[in-house]
Scaffold this motif. Structure first.
Motif, mmCIF file in Angstrom:
data_model
loop_
_atom_site.group_PDB
_atom_site.id
_atom_site.type_symbol
_atom_site.label_atom_id
_atom_site.label_comp_id
_atom_site.label_asym_id
_atom_site.label_seq_id
_atom_site.Cartn_x
_atom_site.Cartn_y
_atom_site.Cartn_z
ATOM 1 N N VAL A 95 11.021 -11.055 3.607
ATOM 2 C CA VAL A 95 11.742 -10.244 2.620
ATOM 3 C C VAL A 95 11.697 -10.995 1.291
ATOM 4 O O VAL A 95 12.411 -11.983 1.096
ATOM 5 N N SER A 96 10.857 -10.558 0.390
ATOM 6 C CA SER A 96 10.696 -11.273 -0.880
ATOM 7 C C SER A 96 12.005 -11.434 -1.629
ATOM 8 O O SER A 96 12.221 -12.432 -2.328
ATOM 9 N N ILE A 97 12.904 -10.457 -1.485
ATOM 10 C CA ILE A 97 14.157 -10.523 -2.235
ATOM 11 C C ILE A 97 15.045 -11.662 -1.733
ATOM 12 O O ILE A 97 15.954 -12.097 -2.433
ATOM 13 N N ASP A 98 14.784 -12.182 -0.534
ATOM 14 C CA ASP A 98 15.513 -13.382 -0.094
ATOM 15 C C ASP A 98 15.336 -14.505 -1.110
ATOM 16 O O ASP A 98 16.275 -15.245 -1.411
ATOM 17 N N THR A 99 14.119 -14.633 -1.636
ATOM 18 C CA THR A 99 13.863 -15.684 -2.630
ATOM 19 C C THR A 99 14.537 -15.356 -3.956
ATOM 20 O O THR A 99 14.974 -16.260 -4.678
ATOM 21 N N GLY A 114 0.794 -1.215 0.000
ATOM 22 C CA GLY A 114 0.000 0.000 0.000
ATOM 23 C C GLY A 114 0.831 1.272 0.000
ATOM 24 O O GLY A 114 0.299 2.373 -0.115
ATOM 25 N N ASP A 115 2.157 1.150 0.130
ATOM 26 C CA ASP A 115 3.074 2.289 0.159
ATOM 27 C C ASP A 115 3.772 2.391 -1.196
ATOM 28 O O ASP A 115 4.569 1.534 -1.562
ATOM 29 N N PHE A 116 3.480 3.445 -1.932
ATOM 30 C CA PHE A 116 4.025 3.617 -3.280
ATOM 31 C C PHE A 116 5.547 3.574 -3.275
ATOM 32 O O PHE A 116 6.170 3.105 -4.228
ATOM 33 N N HIS A 117 6.156 4.090 -2.186
ATOM 34 C CA HIS A 117 7.612 4.203 -2.132
ATOM 35 C C HIS A 117 8.276 3.005 -1.457
ATOM 36 O O HIS A 117 9.492 3.019 -1.242
ATOM 37 N N SER A 118 7.502 1.974 -1.105
ATOM 38 C CA SER A 118 8.077 0.803 -0.435
ATOM 39 C C SER A 118 9.074 0.086 -1.344
ATOM 40 O O SER A 118 9.051 0.242 -2.573
ATOM 41 N N ASP A 119 9.929 -0.728 -0.728
ATOM 42 C CA ASP A 119 10.923 -1.475 -1.508
ATOM 43 C C ASP A 119 10.258 -2.403 -2.518
ATOM 44 O O ASP A 119 10.720 -2.531 -3.653
ATOM 45 N N ILE A 120 9.169 -3.043 -2.101
ATOM 46 C CA ILE A 120 8.529 -3.996 -3.012
ATOM 47 C C ILE A 120 7.902 -3.288 -4.209
ATOM 48 O O ILE A 120 7.925 -3.794 -5.334
ATOM 49 N N ASN A 121 7.376 -2.089 -4.003
ATOM 50 C CA ASN A 121 6.810 -1.351 -5.129
ATOM 51 C C ASN A 121 7.902 -0.724 -5.998
ATOM 52 O O ASN A 121 7.728 -0.593 -7.221
ATOM 53 N N ARG A 122 9.018 -0.358 -5.395
ATOM 54 C CA ARG A 122 10.174 0.073 -6.197
ATOM 55 C C ARG A 122 10.642 -1.092 -7.073
ATOM 56 O O ARG A 122 10.988 -0.912 -8.240
ATOM 57 N N PHE A 123 10.637 -2.269 -6.482
ATOM 58 C CA PHE A 123 11.035 -3.465 -7.220
ATOM 59 C C PHE A 123 10.087 -3.711 -8.391
ATOM 60 O O PHE A 123 10.521 -4.112 -9.480
ATOM 61 N N SER A 124 8.803 -3.468 -8.187
ATOM 62 C CA SER A 124 7.828 -3.639 -9.273
ATOM 63 C C SER A 124 8.157 -2.736 -10.450
ATOM 64 O O SER A 124 8.010 -3.132 -11.617
ATOM 65 N N ARG A 125 8.618 -1.540 -10.154
ATOM 66 C CA ARG A 125 8.963 -0.615 -11.236
ATOM 67 C C ARG A 125 10.255 -1.042 -11.939
ATOM 68 O O ARG A 125 10.423 -0.788 -13.139
ATOM 69 N N ILE A 126 11.153 -1.689 -11.201
ATOM 70 C CA ILE A 126 12.344 -2.264 -11.830
ATOM 71 C C ILE A 126 11.918 -3.319 -12.853
ATOM 72 O O ILE A 126 12.424 -3.379 -13.977
ATOM 73 N N ILE A 127 10.967 -4.156 -12.461
ATOM 74 C CA ILE A 127 10.457 -5.200 -13.353
ATOM 75 C C ILE A 127 9.825 -4.569 -14.590
ATOM 76 O O ILE A 127 9.994 -5.048 -15.712
ATOM 77 N N ALA A 128 9.074 -3.480 -14.379
ATOM 78 C CA ALA A 128 8.375 -2.826 -15.488
ATOM 79 C C ALA A 128 9.349 -2.406 -16.586
ATOM 80 O O ALA A 128 9.051 -2.527 -17.783
ATOM 81 N N PHE A 129 10.513 -1.926 -16.186
ATOM 82 C CA PHE A 129 11.487 -1.482 -17.177
ATOM 83 C C PHE A 129 12.419 -2.605 -17.628
ATOM 84 O O PHE A 129 13.291 -2.388 -18.470
ATOM 85 N N GLY A 130 12.222 -3.809 -17.055
ATOM 86 C CA GLY A 130 13.059 -4.936 -17.451
ATOM 87 C C GLY A 130 14.478 -4.831 -16.938
ATOM 88 O O GLY A 130 15.377 -5.527 -17.417
#
Length: 405
Positions: free
Chosen positions: A228-232, A189-205
């Motif tokens: 921590v999703s990035i652990d996976t 729910g936080d636009f600036h969270s790490d997981i949402n930043r990660f989503s934008r990384i995915i968007a740009f490939g």
């Protein structure tokens, strides 16, 4: 004046041409970014969850040459299940939680299979973090085959690019148990969270590996359970290097997809460098999620073949250390216990589950011989006050009780 107007007209034309070129060059990235930003919007979420692999980079896994189909012996669901001091109306809750598919397998037969909101048997639905449990299975297989020596090894033994990062000094086991000590904000729910930043990384490939290497340490590894999703993703990097030149997609196809007789293809999201989104980028049909659950219910055995080592599965669903125990826990940020990328719910006898955001579940009750799969696209997921987890556990346990009598 005429010359000035001509110059202005030419400048406008040049600007329009440049703008069109920029749009043409970056249209795909802009389109993906828009999807990432509006991914969970009420009017888009259902379609997004079954079509992301069309828009984003992905690897395809073909269906098995000889598909396996569970026999169908349908039975009616109850109208209500017990919930706290009252009851939960099943049909109302399925609608409230944005359910797109519900599957219940008992004794190797399909008892319930229902689709909602335009979902259907042949459509693929994103796994989100249920995909972590698939990665755990591949880790266990890779250890059994000698690609990985031990979960006590450090991640950097396989991924030297992470030396100096938050994952320096973290073992494979730490990451499996979500106790890496890496600082990570997983608030969707936080636009600036790490997981949402990660989503934008995915968007740009952009590089998933580089993002993983950019994170910082928060706690001593192996002392505190914090999701921590990035652990996976780091585990995916270990697998990627260990089984090279095979890809994660190849390994999943070879070791699980075809042996399990998966009826439909699957897709695994990836970055432009061909690194899979290990933390949750699988797209799978409802029945095929059910097969994976049934494999784990049977301790990794499928039609007489041991696909995942039974010992690995036992370790994966057994709390190991104070920080992995369910219940109120000073060494964990979660009420649920945690194994090797599997959740261990409070009050469980032998139940365990794979779980993904926006209410994706593979719930497994071995002694009752029941697997329940639930796909959802719930735009209310981040809203407080719904008691989502407790209601889902009541649903699953109520259905098990109903079908076991």
């Amino acid at each position: 004046m005429i010359i000035a107007k001509r110059r202005a007209s030419i400048a406008s034309m040049i600007f329009i041409v440049i703008l069109m070129l920029v749009i043409a060059l970056y249209w795909q990235s802009v389109s993906r970014l828009w999807i990432a930003v509006t991914l969970y919007d009420e009017d888009k979420i259902v379609d997004n969850f079954v079509t992301l692999y069309h828009t984003f980079e992905s690897n395809r896994i073909p269906p098995a040459d000889t598909p396996f189909t569970f026999p169908v012996a349908r039975k009616p669901m109850p109208e209500f299940v017990p919930f706290q001091e009252s009851e939960l109306n099943i049909s109302s809750f399925l609608k409230e939680s944005g359910t797109t598919g519900l599957l219940l397998i008992q004794d190797g037969e399909i008892r319930v299979e229902e689709y909602f909101q335009g979902h259907e048997e042949s459509k693929l639905h994103i796994s989100w973090s249920m995909g972590k449990s698939f990665v755990s299975a591949l880790i266990g297989i890779a250890i059994d085959e000698g690609y990985i020596k031990s979960i006590e090894q450090q991640i950097t033994d396989y991924v030297p690019e992470l030396v100096g990062s938050a994952y320096d000094g973290v073992t494979i086991k730490h990451a499996l148990q979500m106790s890496s000590g890496v600082r990570f904000n997983e608030d969707y729910g936080d636009f600036h969270s790490d997981i949402n930043r990660f989503s934008r990384i995915i968007a740009f490939g952009n590089s998933l590996d580089e993002f993983t290497a950019s994170l910082e340490r928060e706690r001593q590894p192996g002392t505190y359970n914090h999701y921590v999703s990035i652990d996976t993703q780091a585990l995916g990097m270990v697998l990627d290097r260990a089984i090279s030149p095979k890809r994660l997609t190849d390994y999943l196809q070879e070791k699980l997809w075809h042996p399990l007789g998966m009826e439909y293809p699957a897709y695994w999201l990836k970055d432009k460098y061909d690194m899979e989104l290990a933390l949750g980028g699988l797209h799978v049909a409802l029945r095929d999620y059910g097969k994976f659950g049934w494999l784990y219910l049977n301790k990794g055995s499928w039609q007489g073949q041991q696909l995942v080592p039974a010992e690995w599965i036992a370790e994966s669903i057994t709390p190991d250390g104070q920080h992995t125990l369910p219940g109120v826990n000073a060494y964990s940020s979660n009420r649920e216990g945690y194994g090797y990328q599997w959740w261990l719910p409070e009050g469980a006898e032998d139940e365990f589950l794979a779980r993904g955001i926006y209410h994706q579940f593979i719930y497994i009750d071995p002694d009752k011989r029941i697997v329940i799969v639930k796909n959802s696209a719930n735009h209310r997921f981040t809203q407080r006050g719904h008691n989502w987890n407790a209601k889902h556990m009541a649903l699953f346990r109520g259905l098990v009780q109903h079908f076991s009598h």
